[in-house]
Design a protein around this motif. Sequence first.
Motif, PDB file in Angstrom:
ATOM      1  N   PHE A  35       0.843  -1.207   0.000  1.00 38.24           N
ATOM      2  CA  PHE A  35       0.000   0.000   0.000  1.00 38.24           C
ATOM      3  C   PHE A  35       0.875   1.253   0.000  1.00 38.24           C
ATOM      4  CE2 PHE A  35      -3.448  -2.535   2.549  1.00 38.24           C
ATOM      5  CZ  PHE A  35      -3.699  -3.305   1.422  1.00 38.24           C
ATOM      6  N   LYS A  36       1.966   1.192   0.750  1.00 38.96           N
ATOM      7  CA  LYS A  36       2.902   2.326   0.791  1.00 38.96           C
ATOM      8  C   LYS A  36       3.543   2.523  -0.585  1.00 38.96           C
ATOM      9  CE  LYS A  36       7.099   4.021   3.101  1.00 38.96           C
ATOM     10  NZ  LYS A  36       8.231   3.910   2.162  1.00 38.96           N
ATOM     11  N   SER A  37       4.030   1.430  -1.156  1.00 37.04           N
ATOM     12  CA  SER A  37       4.732   1.499  -2.437  1.00 37.04           C
ATOM     13  C   SER A  37       3.821   2.008  -3.551  1.00 37.04           C
ATOM     14  CB  SER A  37       5.276   0.106  -2.798  1.00 37.04           C
ATOM     15  OG  SER A  37       5.969   0.141  -4.017  1.00 37.04           O
ATOM     16  N   MET A  38       2.597   1.485  -3.617  1.00 36.08           N
ATOM     17  CA  MET A  38       1.675   1.915  -4.677  1.00 36.08           C
ATOM     18  C   MET A  38       1.275   3.384  -4.491  1.00 36.08           C
ATOM     19  SD  MET A  38      -0.683  -1.459  -5.502  1.00 36.08           S
ATOM     20  CE  MET A  38      -1.469  -1.599  -3.910  1.00 36.08           C
ATOM     21  N   THR A  39       1.064   3.793  -3.235  1.00 33.62           N
ATOM     22  CA  THR A  39       0.693   5.183  -2.953  1.00 33.62           C
ATOM     23  C   THR A  39       1.828   6.121  -3.350  1.00 33.62           C
ATOM     24  OG1 THR A  39      -0.662   4.413  -1.096  1.00 33.62           O
ATOM     25  CG2 THR A  39      -0.194   6.756  -1.173  1.00 33.62           C
ATOM     26  N   GLU A  40       3.055   5.727  -3.023  1.00 40.49           N
ATOM     27  CA  GLU A  40       4.234   6.530  -3.395  1.00 40.49           C
ATOM     28  C   GLU A  40       4.342   6.688  -4.902  1.00 40.49           C
ATOM     29  OE1 GLU A  40       7.750   5.871  -0.081  1.00 40.49           O
ATOM     30  OE2 GLU A  40       7.336   4.259  -1.485  1.00 40.49           O
ATOM     31  N   GLN A  41       4.142   5.578  -5.601  1.00 36.21           N
ATOM     32  CA  GLN A  41       4.304   5.619  -7.059  1.00 36.21           C
ATOM     33  C   GLN A  41       3.230   6.472  -7.731  1.00 36.21           C
ATOM     34  OE1 GLN A  41       5.355   1.728  -8.948  1.00 36.21           O
ATOM     35  NE2 GLN A  41       5.517   1.000  -6.850  1.00 36.21           N
ATOM     36  N   ILE A  42       2.010   6.388  -7.227  1.00 32.38           N
ATOM     37  CA  ILE A  42       0.918   7.182  -7.814  1.00 32.38           C
ATOM     38  C   ILE A  42       1.063   8.659  -7.446  1.00 32.38           C
ATOM     39  CG2 ILE A  42      -1.594   7.542  -7.856  1.00 32.38           C
ATOM     40  CD1 ILE A  42      -1.788   4.445  -7.199  1.00 32.38           C
ATOM     41  N   GLY A  43       1.441   8.913  -6.191  1.00 29.08           N
ATOM     42  CA  GLY A  43       1.518  10.287  -5.691  1.00 29.08           C
ATOM     43  C   GLY A  43       2.729  11.066  -6.161  1.00 29.08           C
ATOM     44  N   GLY A  44       3.803  10.347  -6.492  1.00 24.60           N
ATOM     45  CA  GLY A  44       5.013  11.014  -6.974  1.00 24.60           C
ATOM     46  C   GLY A  44       5.537  12.054  -5.994  1.00 24.60           C
ATOM     47  N   ASN A  45       5.893  13.222  -6.528  1.00 25.13           N
ATOM     48  CA  ASN A  45       6.501  14.281  -5.704  1.00 25.13           C
ATOM     49  C   ASN A  45       5.500  15.053  -4.850  1.00 25.13           C
ATOM     50  OD1 ASN A  45       9.031  13.733  -6.786  1.00 25.13           O
ATOM     51  ND2 ASN A  45       8.628  15.034  -8.558  1.00 25.13           N
ATOM     52  N   HIS A  46       4.218  14.754  -5.020  1.00 27.42           N
ATOM     53  CA  HIS A  46       3.195  15.562  -4.326  1.00 27.42           C
ATOM     54  C   HIS A  46       2.808  15.016  -2.961  1.00 27.42           C
ATOM     55  CE1 HIS A  46       2.883  17.657  -8.068  1.00 27.42           C
ATOM     56  NE2 HIS A  46       2.565  16.541  -8.695  1.00 27.42           N
ATOM     57  N   PRO A 141      -1.972  -9.720  -7.207  1.00 29.04           N
ATOM     58  CA  PRO A 141      -1.835  -8.586  -8.126  1.00 29.04           C
ATOM     59  C   PRO A 141      -3.165  -8.084  -8.684  1.00 29.04           C
ATOM     60  CG  PRO A 141      -0.844 -10.583  -9.064  1.00 29.04           C
ATOM     61  CD  PRO A 141      -1.200 -10.891  -7.652  1.00 29.04           C
ATOM     62  N   VAL A 142      -4.107  -8.994  -8.915  1.00 23.71           N
ATOM     63  CA  VAL A 142      -5.405  -8.572  -9.485  1.00 23.71           C
ATOM     64  C   VAL A 142      -6.134  -7.678  -8.477  1.00 23.71           C
ATOM     65  CG1 VAL A 142      -7.616  -9.363 -10.433  1.00 23.71           C
ATOM     66  CG2 VAL A 142      -5.511 -10.645 -10.925  1.00 23.71           C
ATOM     67  N   MET A 143      -6.091  -8.051  -7.208  1.00 20.70           N
ATOM     68  CA  MET A 143      -6.688  -7.204  -6.172  1.00 20.70           C
ATOM     69  C   MET A 143      -5.923  -5.882  -6.047  1.00 20.70           C
ATOM     70  SD  MET A 143      -7.701  -9.771  -3.071  1.00 20.70           S
ATOM     71  CE  MET A 143      -8.960 -11.038  -3.254  1.00 20.70           C
ATOM     72  N   ASN A 144      -4.587  -5.976  -6.120  1.00 21.67           N
ATOM     73  CA  ASN A 144      -3.775  -4.765  -5.975  1.00 21.67           C
ATOM     74  C   ASN A 144      -4.086  -3.719  -7.040  1.00 21.67           C
ATOM     75  OD1 ASN A 144      -2.393  -5.149  -3.610  1.00 21.67           O
ATOM     76  ND2 ASN A 144      -0.588  -6.039  -4.559  1.00 21.67           N
ATOM     77  N   LYS A 145      -4.449  -4.183  -8.222  1.00 19.94           N
ATOM     78  CA  LYS A 145      -4.779  -3.217  -9.283  1.00 19.94           C
ATOM     79  C   LYS A 145      -6.016  -2.395  -8.886  1.00 19.94           C
ATOM     80  CE  LYS A 145      -5.386  -2.986 -14.263  1.00 19.94           C
ATOM     81  NZ  LYS A 145      -5.531  -3.774 -15.487  1.00 19.94           N
ATOM     82  N   LEU A 173       1.763   2.134 -13.230  1.00 20.72           N
ATOM     83  CA  LEU A 173       1.741   1.096 -12.193  1.00 20.72           C
ATOM     84  C   LEU A 173       0.837  -0.061 -12.608  1.00 20.72           C
ATOM     85  CD1 LEU A 173       2.221  -0.016  -9.281  1.00 20.72           C
ATOM     86  CD2 LEU A 173       0.435   1.531  -8.489  1.00 20.72           C
ATOM     87  N   ALA A 174      -0.340   0.272 -13.159  1.00 24.58           N
ATOM     88  CA  ALA A 174      -1.303  -0.766 -13.575  1.00 24.58           C
ATOM     89  C   ALA A 174      -0.685  -1.688 -14.625  1.00 24.58           C
ATOM     90  CB  ALA A 174      -2.572  -0.116 -14.115  1.00 24.58           C
ATOM     91  N   LYS A 175       0.115  -1.117 -15.512  1.00 26.93           N
ATOM     92  CA  LYS A 175       0.785  -1.893 -16.555  1.00 26.93           C
ATOM     93  C   LYS A 175       1.778  -2.888 -15.917  1.00 26.93           C
ATOM     94  CE  LYS A 175       3.008  -0.858 -20.915  1.00 26.93           C
ATOM     95  NZ  LYS A 175       3.719   0.162 -21.693  1.00 26.93           N
ATOM     96  N   ASP A 176       2.516  -2.408 -14.929  1.00 25.77           N
ATOM     97  CA  ASP A 176       3.457  -3.282 -14.205  1.00 25.77           C
ATOM     98  C   ASP A 176       2.716  -4.406 -13.477  1.00 25.77           C
ATOM     99  OD1 ASP A 176       5.553  -1.731 -15.034  1.00 25.77           O
ATOM    100  OD2 ASP A 176       5.920  -0.784 -13.091  1.00 25.77           O
ATOM    101  N   ILE A 177       1.571  -4.070 -12.873  1.00 27.55           N
ATOM    102  CA  ILE A 177       0.786  -5.088 -12.148  1.00 27.55           C
ATOM    103  C   ILE A 177       0.247  -6.136 -13.124  1.00 27.55           C
ATOM    104  CG2 ILE A 177      -1.261  -5.504 -10.712  1.00 27.55           C
ATOM    105  CD1 ILE A 177      -0.778  -2.736  -9.435  1.00 27.55           C
ATOM    106  N   ASP A 178      -0.188  -5.699 -14.304  1.00 31.98           N
ATOM    107  CA  ASP A 178      -0.645  -6.641 -15.340  1.00 31.98           C
ATOM    108  C   ASP A 178       0.479  -7.603 -15.731  1.00 31.98           C
ATOM    109  OD1 ASP A 178      -3.201  -5.605 -15.432  1.00 31.98           O
ATOM    110  OD2 ASP A 178      -2.827  -4.300 -17.158  1.00 31.98           O
ATOM    111  N   SER A 287      10.505  -1.682  -4.246  1.00 38.75           N
ATOM    112  CA  SER A 287       9.104  -1.388  -4.596  1.00 38.75           C
ATOM    113  C   SER A 287       8.298  -2.683  -4.545  1.00 38.75           C
ATOM    114  CB  SER A 287       9.014  -0.799  -6.010  1.00 38.75           C
ATOM    115  OG  SER A 287       9.399  -1.781  -6.974  1.00 38.75           O
ATOM    116  N   TYR A 288       6.988  -2.532  -4.610  1.00 36.69           N
ATOM    117  CA  TYR A 288       6.120  -3.709  -4.712  1.00 36.69           C
ATOM    118  C   TYR A 288       6.572  -4.576  -5.893  1.00 36.69           C
ATOM    119  CZ  TYR A 288       2.114  -6.341  -6.482  1.00 36.69           C
ATOM    120  OH  TYR A 288       1.315  -7.330  -7.005  1.00 36.69           O
TER     121      TYR A 288
END
Length: 305
Positions: A35-46, A141-145, A173-178, A287-288
């Motif tokens: 959850f931390k890793s995915m949030t970091e990746q989506i949120g970026g520098n913000h 991974p399917v749930m994580n997406k 991120l979604a592409k990596d999870i796929d 990372s995840y």
Amino acid sequence: MKKLMILLVAVLVLGACSKEENNGKLKVYTTVFPFKSMTEQIGGNHIEVESIYPNGIDIHTYEPTQKDALEIAKGDMFVYSSDELDPVAAKIAKTVKNKEVLPVAAGLEESQLLDHHHDHDHEHEHEHSESAQDPHVWLDPVMNKTFAQQIKNRLIKLDPENKNEYEANYQKLAKDIDEIDKQMKDITKNPKRDTVYISHESIGYLANRYHFKEVGVSGMNNDEPSQQEIVSMINDIRELKPPYILYEQNIPSKITDIIKEKTDTQALNFHNMSVLTEEDSQNRNVSYQSLMKKNIETLNKALNE
């Protein structure tokens, strides 16, 4: 647990820590590392993201301190699985209810959750709250997406100015999870064996999704096996002759060591991703995806070598 509730009462009176107080960034707290890793990746520098768990702990027996609870209450958002799957996080969520609380697995159907089926003889129960269902949803991974999508949507709600960036980061991120899903399908298509032995029942969702069996030395809340169960597992391994037994980064391994020695199996490392180790946290690129890539190599060996 009573002590935790008394300590958390103080949190209710705390106000939010605004973006201005945090260098213009949203402050997000999460439970487990994915959850931390995915949030970091989506949120970026913000955004700035922190897990509530210290490195290396067994989350099944972890209780946050008053200081932890007060810190979490100052954040802008708290990401966890769900009240049912994570009773400790649920208590924290209640105290920060004037903030953005995101239980990413709350929308899962009952049929998608795995029951706690490990039948150990308990001489004593933890005072700690335990989930009646398998809590390890973050390994699927399917749930994580779907979890990542919810995180993205909530960040956009909190910070609409950066919507385009959050959308673009999520798509990446979604592409990596796929890709992780595809690799898991590949290694489980025609496996040489169908059972994976592991230090505790953490891979039930992966086993369920990709059609193999897990046998955990300890139960999913890390409850220890009885003497009878240990003997039974040793006999099964001797009969089935799997070459490997999986060890996790934060689960005590004394009983697994005994089973490994008695059955002449080799140890393989599997990262259940609930928490990082000290060594993991030194790696800035952890990372995840990077941990899951290693896990896929491990599972491929356990199923196909």
